[in-house]
Scaffold this motif. Structure first.
Motif, PDB file in Angstrom:
ATOM      1  N   SER A  10       0.828  -1.208   0.000  1.00 16.17           N
ATOM      2  CA  SER A  10       0.000   0.000   0.000  1.00 16.17           C
ATOM      3  C   SER A  10       0.862   1.259   0.000  1.00 16.17           C
ATOM      4  O   SER A  10       0.467   2.276  -0.552  1.00 16.17           O
ATOM      5  N   ASN A  11       2.043   1.201   0.601  1.00 16.68           N
ATOM      6  CA  ASN A  11       2.967   2.339   0.636  1.00 16.68           C
ATOM      7  C   ASN A  11       4.331   1.897   0.130  1.00 16.68           C
ATOM      8  O   ASN A  11       4.796   0.806   0.450  1.00 16.68           O
ATOM      9  N   VAL A  43       6.263   9.712   7.636  1.00 13.72           N
ATOM     10  CA  VAL A  43       6.401   8.979   8.897  1.00 13.72           C
ATOM     11  C   VAL A  43       7.679   9.519   9.539  1.00 13.72           C
ATOM     12  O   VAL A  43       8.778   9.078   9.213  1.00 13.72           O
ATOM     13  N   GLY A  44       7.496  10.523  10.394  1.00  9.63           N
ATOM     14  CA  GLY A  44       8.656  11.248  10.907  1.00  9.63           C
ATOM     15  C   GLY A  44       9.270  12.012   9.750  1.00  9.63           C
ATOM     16  O   GLY A  44       8.616  12.806   9.095  1.00  9.63           O
ATOM     17  N   SER A  45      10.534  11.734   9.456  1.00 12.69           N
ATOM     18  CA  SER A  45      11.187  12.365   8.303  1.00 12.69           C
ATOM     19  C   SER A  45      11.226  11.430   7.099  1.00 12.69           C
ATOM     20  O   SER A  45      11.754  11.798   6.054  1.00 12.69           O
ATOM     21  N   LYS A  46      10.665  10.237   7.251  1.00 15.39           N
ATOM     22  CA  LYS A  46      10.645   9.267   6.153  1.00 15.39           C
ATOM     23  C   LYS A  46       9.449   9.545   5.236  1.00 15.39           C
ATOM     24  O   LYS A  46       8.339   9.774   5.686  1.00 15.39           O
TER      25      LYS A  46
END
Length: 64
Positions: A10-11, A43-46
Motif C-alpha cells: 500500500s505504501n 512517517v517522521g522524516s521518512k
C-alpha cells in the motif's frame, strides 16, 4: 522472511516507487515536496508514497 511484491504494497519507499513507475528518485522527491501532494505519507522524516493515489495521479497527468 517473506517479501511482499511492490504491486501488493500500500505504501512504497522512494526507491520502490521509482522502480515501480520508471520516474526518477529526484523527480519523485520534487513531486512529494509540494505542499498539496496527495500521495505522500510522512512517517517522521521518512517519505512514503501511497501507491493507489500515486497510480491515480499518474493516470491523470499528461506530463511530469
Amino acid at each position: 522472511m517473506k517479501e511482499v511484491p511492490i504491486w501488493e504494497k500500500s505504501n512504497l519507499t522512494l526507491e520502490e516507487a521509482a522502480a515501480y513507475s520508471g520516474i526518477g528518485i529526484n523527480k519523485l522527491r520534487d513531486l512529494t515536496s509540494e505542499q498539496n501532494c496527495q500521495f505522500v505519507l510522512w512517517v517522521g522524516s521518512k517519505r512514503l508514497i501511497k501507491r493507489r493515489l500515486f497510480d491515480k495521479f499518474i493516470e491523470q497527468e499528461y506530463s511530469i
